[in-house]
Structures are given as C-alpha cells and as structure tokens.
Design an enzyme around this catalytic site. Structure first.
Site, PDB file in Angstrom:
ATOM      1  N   GLU B  43       0.847  -1.192   0.000  1.00 28.62           N
ATOM      2  CA  GLU B  43       0.000   0.000   0.000  1.00 28.62           C
ATOM      3  C   GLU B  43       0.885   1.245   0.000  1.00 28.62           C
ATOM      4  OE1 GLU B  43      -2.179  -0.789   3.599  1.00 28.62           O
ATOM      5  OE2 GLU B  43      -2.992  -2.627   2.740  1.00 28.62           O
ATOM      6  N   LEU B  72      -5.939  -1.806  -1.273  1.00 29.88           N
ATOM      7  CA  LEU B  72      -5.729  -1.788   0.173  1.00 29.88           C
ATOM      8  C   LEU B  72      -6.261  -3.085   0.787  1.00 29.88           C
ATOM      9  CD1 LEU B  72      -6.662   1.463   2.096  1.00 29.88           C
ATOM     10  CD2 LEU B  72      -6.003  -0.684   3.163  1.00 29.88           C
ATOM     11  N   ALA B  73      -5.464  -4.114   0.771  1.00 26.33           N
ATOM     12  CA  ALA B  73      -5.949  -5.418   1.213  1.00 26.33           C
ATOM     13  C   ALA B  73      -4.755  -6.319   1.496  1.00 26.33           C
ATOM     14  CB  ALA B  73      -6.828  -6.037   0.128  1.00 26.33           C
ATOM     15  N   GLU B  74      -4.458  -6.517   2.777  1.00 21.09           N
ATOM     16  CA  GLU B  74      -3.221  -7.220   3.129  1.00 21.09           C
ATOM     17  C   GLU B  74      -3.250  -8.691   2.732  1.00 21.09           C
ATOM     18  OE1 GLU B  74      -4.947  -5.201   5.023  1.00 21.09           O
ATOM     19  OE2 GLU B  74      -3.595  -3.478   5.141  1.00 21.09           O
ATOM     20  N   GLN B  96       1.942  -2.098   5.918  1.00 24.32           N
ATOM     21  CA  GLN B  96       2.159  -0.704   6.307  1.00 24.32           C
ATOM     22  C   GLN B  96       2.571  -0.544   7.770  1.00 24.32           C
ATOM     23  OE1 GLN B  96      -1.002   2.331   5.320  1.00 24.32           O
ATOM     24  NE2 GLN B  96       0.560   2.710   3.768  1.00 24.32           N
ATOM     25  N   ASP B  98       2.728  -2.934  11.748  1.00 18.52           N
ATOM     26  CA  ASP B  98       2.607  -4.219  12.434  1.00 18.52           C
ATOM     27  C   ASP B  98       1.175  -4.756  12.541  1.00 18.52           C
ATOM     28  OD1 ASP B  98       1.932  -2.246  14.561  1.00 18.52           O
ATOM     29  OD2 ASP B  98       4.107  -2.082  14.738  1.00 18.52           O
ATOM     30  N   PHE B 100      -1.466  -4.021  11.041  1.00 20.83           N
ATOM     31  CA  PHE B 100      -2.239  -4.132   9.802  1.00 20.83           C
ATOM     32  C   PHE B 100      -1.798  -5.336   8.981  1.00 20.83           C
ATOM     33  CE2 PHE B 100      -2.291   0.668  10.403  1.00 20.83           C
ATOM     34  CZ  PHE B 100      -3.341   0.569  11.302  1.00 20.83           C
ATOM     35  N   HIS B 143      -0.433   0.858  15.792  1.00 22.85           N
ATOM     36  CA  HIS B 143       0.765   1.305  15.069  1.00 22.85           C
ATOM     37  C   HIS B 143       2.038   0.995  15.844  1.00 22.85           C
ATOM     38  CE1 HIS B 143      -2.351   3.571  12.992  1.00 22.85           C
ATOM     39  NE2 HIS B 143      -1.505   3.812  12.015  1.00 22.85           N
TER      40      HIS B 143
END
Ligand SMILES: Cc1ncc(C[n+]2csc(CCOP(=O)(O)OP(=O)(O)O)c2C)c(N)n1
Lengths: 387, 343
Positions: B43, B72-74, B96, B98, B100, B143
């Site tokens: 991303e 946007l899709a891990e 992006q 930890d 996420f 985050h």
C-alpha cells in the site's frame, strides 16, 4: 475579530433569505464502467436441449461424455476407498462432474488450474496421476504431485485462499509476456470469505488473466445458499468489481465448457477476469463423514438426479446419433479400467520415510531441525534394533 | 548506532551518515537492479514511497510493474505474492504497520510458510514480508505492536530483525535472496537512526541466522534484538559504574535461532537477561530463556531473567514510556542477577 463578526451576522440571517455563498457543484458523477454488459444472464445458460448444440464440435461432445463417465466412476471409487479405510476422507463431486471436467478441458496446456479441496477430479482430468491427486485425502503427503508438471496448484483446504494465488500467478505471467491464463475454482460458501473479495478486486484492478469458477452446489456443508448471500446471484457479484459475471447451468457440460472457453479466451487476449457461477448440485453428502439428511430432503435430491449431467448429455448425444450402445459401453469400460487401476494402486500401502518430516521445511535445515532430525533418526534406529 | 561488530571498511572521509530507512531502500534498489524477478508491492509503496519512505524512488526507477501500489488489502497483497512466487518472481511485500499485517496472517500461516513443505520442495516461496514494528514513536493504537512471537511460532518462516543501519542493508539483501519466506521486522523507531555507513561503499550481505556480540563483557549477557538493542547498549555503559561488565548479544535473526553464539556468551558470563519490548507472557523471551537454561544450566549463576513489555495491549502513546523496557528496568534485572540460592 472581523471574521467572527462576519460569522455571527450569517447566523443572524433570517431564514429563507438569499445567501451570498453558493457551493461550487462537484463535477458531474459518471459511472466508471457501464454495468449493463457486466451483468450475468437472467437465467443459467443452457446449451443441451436447445438448437445451439448443433454448433458444438461432435468430437468435443463425445470427449465430454467420456470424461464425465470416468469422473463419475472416479467419485464412486474414491468414496468406496473411504469405506475401506484407504482414504481418510473424500469430498465427492458426484453431480458436479460437468464443472470439474469443463474446467480442465477449457484450459490450454500452459494455463494453470487452482483447485479447492473438492476439485480432485478437475486435477485428474488435467492429467494429474489419480493416486497422487489423493495423497492429501489419504494422509501420506499434503500434495502428491509436482504442481509444475501439469500446472495444477495444490488442492487448497482453507476456503478461497487459493484465489489470490491464481491472480498473482496470472499477473506474473502477463508481466513476463506469457499468454497464460489461471482458472480458480471455489464453492458457493467460499464466496463469503474475504479472500474471494480481495482476489476479485485485485484481478479486476490489475486486469489479470484469471477466470473464477464458482460451483454453486447449493450448500456449504449444511448451510444453504440463502443463508450464505443475499445477492441476486453469485455471478452478480462480478459487477461490483468491474468484471463480467456469467451464469451457467453447471450440469450442462457443453454450456459450462462454452462459457469457460470464452472467458479463458477473453482473459488470454487481455480482456481481464470473468466470474462464472455454475449452478449445480451436490448429490452426495459433503464428505463421507457428513449426514446430509439433517439439512435437506430426498425430494430435492431427486429433482437434481433427473437433471444429472451425464444423463442429459447422454440423451442429447443419443438423440443426435452421436452416441450408441457401443459408445456407451466403451466409455463405461474405460471408466472401469481406471477404477480398477486406482483400487489396485490405492490398496498398496504407501512407503513413507519419517525423515522426510524435516526434508522440506526450509531450503536448508536450520540447526534446530538438524538436532530434531538426529533425535528422530536415533529413535528409528532404536526401534529397528528392538525389531 | 555506531557500535557494531560487523567489520566494514573505514571510509569515514567519504562517508555520509545514512539512516536505516535509506539503507533498506538501497537494499531493495540494489536487489531490483541485479535481479529482474524482484518486485516490490504494497500500500502506497509507489508514488508516495511508503508511509516511511522506505520504497522512495523505486517506482520511478523501475516502473510501476516492479514497484506496485496495490489495492488496500493485506491478504490480497500477500495472497497474490504467493501466486507471483509460484511463477518465478521474488515479491518483496510491505505491510504498512505491524497491526495491519494481521489480515494477511491466513495467507502467511496457511500458505506462505508451508508451500515448500506441502509440495515437497517443488514450490518454494521466496517472499520477503517487510513489517515496520514496535513502539516508541508515539503512534496511535495499532501502530506499535511487536508481533514477532506470532511469526516465530510458525514453522517455515524466517524471522529477521535488524538493529543497525548496516544490518538493515545486509539482512534485507539476504532476505530478498532467500529461497524461503522471510518476515523482515523493521524496528520503526530506528528508521531514522544514523550511521556513518556509506551508501556508496561496497555493502555486505549478512547471513540470516547469525547473532553478533555487540559489546564484549564478563559479568552477564544481555540477549536482545531490534529496537531494544540501543537500550541494552546504553544499559551496558551505565552498568559499568556499578561494576557490571555486560556483554550484549544482538540476535538479528529470531528464526533460525543462533544457539551457538548465545550459549557461548552465556557460558562466558554465567548470567543472562533477555530484553525485548513485546509482551513477556508467551513472548520470545520465554523461548530464549528456556533454550539457554537447557543448554547452559551448569554455567548459570542465576536464573535467566526477562525484561519485556507488560502483558497488556500496546498502551496509548502518552503512557508508552512506562511500558517499554528502558535502561533502568534492564539495570534492575542486572542487579537481580546477584542471585543467591533460596532468595
Ligand atoms: C477458511 C475455512 N473455513 C472453514 C472451513 C471448513 N469447511 C470445509 S468445506 C466447508 C464448506 C464449503 O462450502 P462451499 O464453499 O460451498 O464448497 P463445497 O464444499 O460446497 O464444494 C467448510 C465450512 C475451511 N475449509 N476453510
């Protein structure tokens, strides 16, 4: 201060008075894609029983028939092997053979198939050794075949997780300049998984040469489609991603083959992904371990038995003079030979090397794995000394 | 970070200080230039260069097909990377932050980590998953997680975390070159740490799986990695005043684990403290303490102690300094190493 006063004077404006400030209108909204051409058929496409069959290549029709008969026999044999304890479990595709066979036959040799755990038959129809295709279910190895040999990815057990793999592979192939298409198979239940959504979205954004085939067999174990989705059809989901959705009778081998072949050709010429929903029915229980009487009635199953993929193709071919008693017998014999061979080979106990446990965890064993391998080696030596 | 044991030609005159973020970026650039199968994806990694600018300039230099802004899709990012790896590419995936990366766990655990095993070696997964991790930057919730224990608990993955600018380069090169999947944990509070490592100097590729002794000492070993290394180095300096001469081991790689370097150090010093900022319960320290105890029991003068983050969800930024193991907590643990039987 000035601005404060200005603001308070606006507040005091009498209601309905003309306002000096008008917002600039945003640019006129446009749909990104015209949704109409993406919409699926209003009912599942059928070829059998219509004049369109006349356009089909007779050789293809005969081939489909033989593959269906072989597939049915394969399902029956594998189910029998569970009863003999030779297979731990088998999810049968009896009633769904048209989808399995058409999936394999719609692809060129260089294309890739991404099957779900139920799609052993599609893998076999694509050339994978029937015994190797069953190792996952027998319990000796997770994947018995080399995926590169016939370009069949490992059977995926976690639902829908193989779909993004298909997208990534197709995307990579296109980046390399190869005109390879990936066909990814999933069940109706699997369409509720997040990975289904992410795969379709990536495929559409990247215009990846992928075809998604949903086999809507009515149930996810015991849960009927009505409890799975509120969408008009699963094929309608395509529109939201910006790809065409196709709805096809999953028991009509000719229709499925036609729709898949078109979708594969479209992907190959750079037209992007397609979502195909094949409406079919799972005649057997979810697996040999399932009791289907708890969630569905026999009358429903009977309706679908009458719409059996082999039956309807056989009738059509017979009516058109493409199949006679001889042809039926040959197909049945072929299937019987395959089943006998499978039975025989599955009756031999697989020879396993326990040291293989450590063979393929990493490219090179870590120090920890070397230690553990030595421990197992010593245990095995002690066992064999003790006789 | 200038204290490091890895030898590097002293090119001080020509050297410009480089940050860890720049070293990571150069590692990717060099890898991409040398090997056309290396693809960076994630991303905001393209035009923006990543939220930490670690991929800055790569899309411009190599094109959007080699450095790709994904949806946007891990799970989708890592899942498509699996397919790309099947077709012979070497994806370098950026998560992006930890917390996420969690949507991608399914792909990581069910497929990335075991595809080689499942296919008897015919389908390796040369994927690098870069995860900025850990706290100390005042990030809002989600985050600042330290998720290394989850990765460590998954056989089939390598888990690597650099603590110095040099290692950031060398280990990322090794990770990208590895035929196995590597979870590459980037301590985000060290992104801006500098070294006079010159980005122009020939750079070494560090082997994965080797710990290094960052500071020699005789009275106890601090075993640490990533963001806690600077804390331990500072604690070691401070401990001198108390008469403690501490050795500091930087693990660099959690999987594979370098028992040899760690045990050699503990056997020399007879005492050990494991320091990390992720939660202590079920955390890496428990595994490390057990390994050290199993291998060095007769050399130990005291139990192996752990200094870890509290067993709490990562706290809000205004409280994080109370949670993160700092120099004082490390020194307290060192003081407790004056172990007497029965105490
Ligand atoms: C992620 C995941 N959740 C749950 C399961 C357990 N499970 C196996 S098959 C199945 C039903 C799948 O239904 P569907 O997708 O319609 O495929 P079908 O079995 O009908 O072919 C479930 C819930 C699984 N394999 N993977």
């Amino acid at each position: 201060m000035d601005s404060l006063q200005q603001r308070s004077s606006t507040v005091q404006e009498p209601p309905g008075a003309a306002r000096a400030y008008r917002p600039t209108p945003p640019p006129a909204w446009q749909p990104r894609t015209d949704p109409a051409p993406l919409l699926p058929e209003s009912e599942p496409l059928r070829v059998l029983g219509t004049d369109a069959v006349a356009d089909a290549d007779p050789e293809l029709l005969r081939r489909l028939y033989r593959e269906l008969v072989r597939g049915r026999r394969y399902n029956a044999q594998a189910t029998a092997l569970t009863k003999q304890g030779r297979l731990a479990v088998y999810p049968s595709t009896t009633g769904q053979e048209a989808c399995e066979v058409a999936a394999a036959l719609a692809l060129e040799e260089r294309d890739w198939l991404f099957p779900s755990y139920r799609d052993t038959l599609a893998a076999v129809a694509r050339g994978v050794d029937p015994v190797q295709a069953l190792t996952l279910l027998r319990g000796d190895w997770h994947t018995g075949y080399d995926p590169h040999e016939h370009r069949v990815a490992p059977l995926s057990t976690p639902l829908a997780t193989q779909l993004p793999h298909a997208v990534g592979l197709a995307h990579a192939a296109r980046l390399k300049g190869d005109d390879v298409v990936a066909l990814a198979m999933v069940g109706d239940g699997g369409t509720s998984e997040g990975d289904f959504h992410e795969a379709l979205n990536f495929a559409a954004v990247w215009q990846a040469p992928v075809v998604f085939l949903v086999q809507n067999n009515g149930f996810a174990i015991s849960v009927p489609l009505a409890k799975q989705t509120a969408a008009p059809s699963l094929a309608h989901k395509a529109v939201g991603y910006g790809m065409p959705g196709r709805l096809v009778d999953g028991n009509d081998a000719v229709a499925v083959h036609q729709v898949l072949t078109e979708a594969v050709a479209r992907a190959r010429r750079g037209g992007g992904p397609t979502l195909v929903e094949a409406v079919t029915y799972r005649i057997d229980a979810h697996t040999n371990a399932d009791d289907a009487t708890r969630y569905r009635g026999e009358s429903e199953v009977e309706i679908w038995r009458a719409h059996d993929p082999i039956l309807i193709l056989e009738r059509e071919l017979t009516e058109r003079g493409l199949l006679d008693e001889d042809g039926r017998r040959t197909a049945a014999e072929e299937a019987e030979t395959m089943a006998a061979r499978l039975r025989e080979r599955m009756n031999a106990d697989p020879v396993l090397d326990p040291m293989d446990l450590f063979a393929h965890v990493y490219a090179e064993k870590t120090a920890q794995l070397r230690e553990q391998a030595a421990q197992l080696r010593a245990e095995l030596d002690a066992e064999s000394e003790a006789g | 970070m200038t204290t490091h044991a890895t030898a590097r030609p002293a090119t001080k005159a020509a050297a410009k200080p480089a940050t860890m973020a720049q070293a990571l970026q150069r590692a990717m650039r060099d890898a991409m230039a040398e090997d056309p199968t290396v693809h960076v994806m994630g991303e905001d990694v393209g035009t923006l260069g990543g939220v930490f600018r670690v991929t800055d300039g790569l899309a411009k230099e190599f094109g959007e097909d080699r450095c790709t802004d994904t949806p946007l899709a891990e799970a989708g990012i890592l899942g498509t990377a699996v397919g790309m790896a099947m077709y012979g590419l070497r994806p370098v995936v950026e998560m992006q932050f930890d917390a996420f990366a969690y949507p991608a766990f399914e792909q990581l655990i069910s497929h990335v980590s075991r595809m080689r095993n499942r296919t008897r070696g015919t389908m390796p997964m040369p994927i690098t998953v870069r995860v900025p991790y850990g706290g100390g930057i005042g990030g809002v919730e989600h985050h600042s997680d330290s998720s290394e224990a989850y990765y460590m608990a998954t056989p089939g993955l390598h888990v690597v975390t650099p603590a110095t600018v040099e290692d950031a380069y060398g280990l990322l090169r090794a990770a990208i070159a590895s035929d196995d999947p590597v979870v590459f944990l980037e301590p985000k509070r060290l992104y801006w740490s500098k070294s006079d490592w010159s980005p122009e100097a020939p750079a070494a590729v560090e082997p994965i799986g080797k710990a290094v002794v960052r500071r020699r000492g005789t009275s106890a070993t601090l075993i640490t990695y990533g963001p806690s290394l600077p804390v331990c180095m500072e604690a070691a300096e401070a401990a001198q005043a108390e008469g403690w001469d501490l050795e500091v081991v930087d693990l660099r790689s959690l999987v594979p684990f370098d028992d040899e370097t760690v045990c050699a150090s503990v056997k020399r010093t007879g005492r050990a403290v494991v320091v990390h900022e992720s939660a202590g319960f079920g955390g890496p320290g428990g595994e490390i303490a057990a390994r050290v105890t199993e291998r060095c029991f007769h050399h130990l003068e005291a139990p192996v102690l752990r200094v870890a983050g509290f067993d709490i969800p990562y706290p809000p930024p205004m409280l994080e300094r109370h949670h993160l193991p700092g120099v004082d907590r490390v020194l307290d643990a060192v003081a407790r190493l004056q172990w007497e039987a029965g105490s």
